[in-house]
Design a protein around this motif. Structure first.
Motif, mmCIF file in Angstrom:
data_model
loop_
_atom_site.group_PDB
_atom_site.id
_atom_site.type_symbol
_atom_site.label_atom_id
_atom_site.label_comp_id
_atom_site.label_asym_id
_atom_site.label_seq_id
_atom_site.Cartn_x
_atom_site.Cartn_y
_atom_site.Cartn_z
ATOM 1 N N LYS A 15 -28.305 34.151 -6.254
ATOM 2 C CA LYS A 15 -28.539 35.034 -5.096
ATOM 3 C C LYS A 15 -29.325 34.305 -4.011
ATOM 4 N N ALA A 16 -30.222 33.381 -4.430
ATOM 5 C CA ALA A 16 -31.025 32.641 -3.446
ATOM 6 C C ALA A 16 -30.131 31.733 -2.597
ATOM 7 N N VAL A 17 -29.192 31.052 -3.222
ATOM 8 C CA VAL A 17 -28.270 30.192 -2.468
ATOM 9 C C VAL A 17 -27.368 31.052 -1.587
ATOM 10 N N ALA A 18 -26.886 32.157 -2.153
ATOM 11 C CA ALA A 18 -26.003 33.045 -1.395
ATOM 12 C C ALA A 18 -26.701 33.549 -0.135
ATOM 13 N N CYS A 19 -27.962 33.906 -0.285
ATOM 14 C CA CYS A 19 -28.739 34.433 0.845
ATOM 15 C C CYS A 19 -28.899 33.348 1.915
ATOM 16 N N LEU A 20 -29.173 32.116 1.485
ATOM 17 C CA LEU A 20 -29.350 31.018 2.446
ATOM 18 C C LEU A 20 -28.031 30.696 3.153
ATOM 19 N N ALA A 21 -26.936 30.648 2.405
ATOM 20 C CA ALA A 21 -25.630 30.346 3.013
ATOM 21 C C ALA A 21 -25.259 31.430 4.026
ATOM 22 N N ALA A 22 -25.607 32.681 3.701
ATOM 23 C CA ALA A 22 -25.250 33.809 4.578
ATOM 24 C C ALA A 22 -26.212 33.953 5.755
ATOM 25 N N GLY A 37 -13.508 30.325 -0.082
ATOM 26 C CA GLY A 37 -13.782 30.137 -1.503
ATOM 27 C C GLY A 37 -14.734 31.193 -2.027
ATOM 28 N N ALA A 38 -14.337 32.453 -1.908
ATOM 29 C CA ALA A 38 -15.251 33.560 -2.243
ATOM 30 C C ALA A 38 -15.501 33.694 -3.751
ATOM 31 N N GLY A 39 -14.566 33.238 -4.576
ATOM 32 C CA GLY A 39 -14.763 33.229 -6.035
ATOM 33 C C GLY A 39 -15.153 34.587 -6.573
ATOM 34 N N GLY A 40 -16.270 34.634 -7.315
ATOM 35 C CA GLY A 40 -16.715 35.879 -7.933
ATOM 36 C C GLY A 40 -17.338 36.861 -6.961
ATOM 37 N N GLY A 41 -17.682 36.417 -5.748
ATOM 38 C CA GLY A 41 -18.113 37.350 -4.704
ATOM 39 C C GLY A 41 -19.608 37.419 -4.435
ATOM 40 N N VAL A 42 -20.398 36.523 -5.059
ATOM 41 C CA VAL A 42 -21.857 36.624 -4.859
ATOM 42 C C VAL A 42 -22.238 36.356 -3.397
ATOM 43 N N ILE A 43 -21.541 35.408 -2.751
ATOM 44 C CA ILE A 43 -21.861 35.138 -1.336
ATOM 45 C C ILE A 43 -21.268 36.242 -0.450
ATOM 46 N N SER A 44 -20.124 36.789 -0.869
ATOM 47 C CA SER A 44 -19.551 37.927 -0.119
ATOM 48 C C SER A 44 -20.580 39.058 -0.041
ATOM 49 N N ASP A 45 -21.263 39.303 -1.157
ATOM 50 C CA ASP A 45 -22.257 40.389 -1.178
ATOM 51 C C ASP A 45 -23.416 40.093 -0.225
ATOM 52 N N ALA A 46 -23.844 38.821 -0.189
ATOM 53 C CA ALA A 46 -24.961 38.447 0.698
ATOM 54 C C ALA A 46 -24.542 38.575 2.163
ATOM 55 N N ILE A 47 -23.297 38.215 2.454
ATOM 56 C CA ILE A 47 -22.797 38.370 3.838
ATOM 57 C C ILE A 47 -22.777 39.856 4.203
ATOM 58 N N ARG A 48 -22.293 40.672 3.273
ATOM 59 C CA ARG A 48 -22.188 42.110 3.554
ATOM 60 C C ARG A 48 -23.560 42.730 3.836
ATOM 61 N N ARG A 49 -24.568 42.261 3.075
ATOM 62 C CA ARG A 49 -25.920 42.813 3.278
ATOM 63 C C ARG A 49 -26.421 42.503 4.686
ATOM 64 N N ARG A 50 -25.982 41.378 5.261
ATOM 65 C CA ARG A 50 -26.515 40.942 6.548
ATOM 66 C C ARG A 50 -25.694 41.450 7.747
ATOM 67 N N LEU A 51 -24.401 41.591 7.528
ATOM 68 C CA LEU A 51 -23.499 41.925 8.641
ATOM 69 C C LEU A 51 -23.665 43.401 9.048
ATOM 70 N N PRO A 52 -23.948 43.667 10.346
ATOM 71 C CA PRO A 52 -24.111 45.062 10.759
ATOM 72 C C PRO A 52 -22.798 45.839 10.656
ATOM 73 N N VAL A 167 -32.488 24.583 -2.791
ATOM 74 C CA VAL A 167 -32.774 25.776 -3.586
ATOM 75 C C VAL A 167 -32.749 25.344 -5.042
ATOM 76 N N TRP A 168 -33.908 25.387 -5.673
ATOM 77 C CA TRP A 168 -33.997 24.945 -7.077
ATOM 78 C C TRP A 168 -33.503 26.029 -8.017
ATOM 79 N N LEU A 169 -33.540 27.281 -7.558
ATOM 80 C CA LEU A 169 -33.065 28.400 -8.391
ATOM 81 C C LEU A 169 -31.553 28.512 -8.303
ATOM 82 N N ASN A 170 -30.877 27.493 -8.771
ATOM 83 C CA ASN A 170 -29.402 27.488 -8.783
ATOM 84 C C ASN A 170 -28.977 26.461 -9.817
ATOM 85 N N VAL A 171 -27.822 26.660 -10.431
ATOM 86 C CA VAL A 171 -27.331 25.710 -11.431
ATOM 87 C C VAL A 171 -26.038 25.078 -10.933
#
Ligand SMILES: C[S@@+](CC[C@H](N)C(=O)[O-])C[C@H]1O[C@@H](n2cnc3c(N)ncnc32)[C@H](O)[C@@H]1O
Length: 190
Positions: A15-22, A37-52, A167-171
């Motif tokens: 989520k930390a990487v997703a938030c930074l990318a978004a 490359g939306a894959g499982g959608g974790v970055i899609s969710d971060a984009i959605r949280r930010r987009l008005p 972001v160290w909190l990522n694998v």
């Protein structure tokens, strides 16, 4: 797991990487945002949280299983199945001429230089002046020649390139590269 040469990751982005990318997504106005490359959608969710509300969120995804998963789990997302290298064509079919941000977690080191360049050229062609492209790069990818190729292409394609993280909190831990072009190129019609 069934398709490591397409997914290019051992785990979804955190989520930390997703938030930074978004973070390049405009948080005012009715922006159009594309994810590659939306894959499982974790970055899609971060984009959605930010987009008005009123914004448009489009995802381009190559893997059929991921496309089905995204459509099932995120009905609010416009999912376009296919290769990010055909971005301009896909957006044309969707009635979009310019986008305000492009967010990617594509596995760049799996692509040869020609494929990397094709995708970056497509991104640059659709990105509005002042819009920003962001892409996740894991630290594990950085020793590879294809990463150096990608970074050189990024610098050659955009006028400004920056790095967020790590972001160290990522694998594995990851950086987010950002790129933008602040002035229209001479050949580009406003
Ligand atoms: C590293 S995974 C990232 C998934 C997810 N966005 C995340 O951050 O956890 C890369 C994704 O890009 C997709 N992909 C690979 N090559 C692609 C291409 N040429 N065009 C569009 N998507 C592609 C893969 O199927 C995969 O879902």
């Amino acid at each position: 797991m069934r398709n490591p040469h397409q997914l290019g990751a051992i785990a979804p982005s955190s989520k930390a990487v997703a938030c930074l990318a978004a973070s390049v997504v405009p948080n005012t106005g009715e922006a159009v945002v594309v994810e590659l490359g939306a894959g499982g959608g974790v970055i899609s969710d971060a984009i959605r949280r930010r987009l008005p509300p009123g914004g448009r969120q489009i995802a381009v995804e190559l893997n059929d299983g991921m496309v089905r998963h995204l459509r099932r789990s995120r009905p609010w997302l416009e999912v376009i199945p296919g290769d990010a290298g055909d971005l301009g064509k896909f957006l044309g079919q969707a009635g979009v001429t310019q986008v305000d941000a492009v967010v990617s977690s594509l596995p760049w080191t799996l692509f040869d230089e020609q494929h990397q360049k094709r995708i970056l050229d497509e991104v640059s062609a659709v990105l509005a002046v002042g819009g920003t492209f962001s892409t996740v790069i894991t630290l594990a990818a950085m020793p590879f020649r294809r990463f150096r190729q990608f970074r050189a292409l990024l610098k050659g394609t955009f006028t400004t390139v920056g790095v967020l993280g790590p972001v160290w909190l990522n694998v594995p831990p990851a950086l987010v590269f950002t790129a933008s072009t602040s002035c229209p190129s001479p050949g580009r019609v406003a």
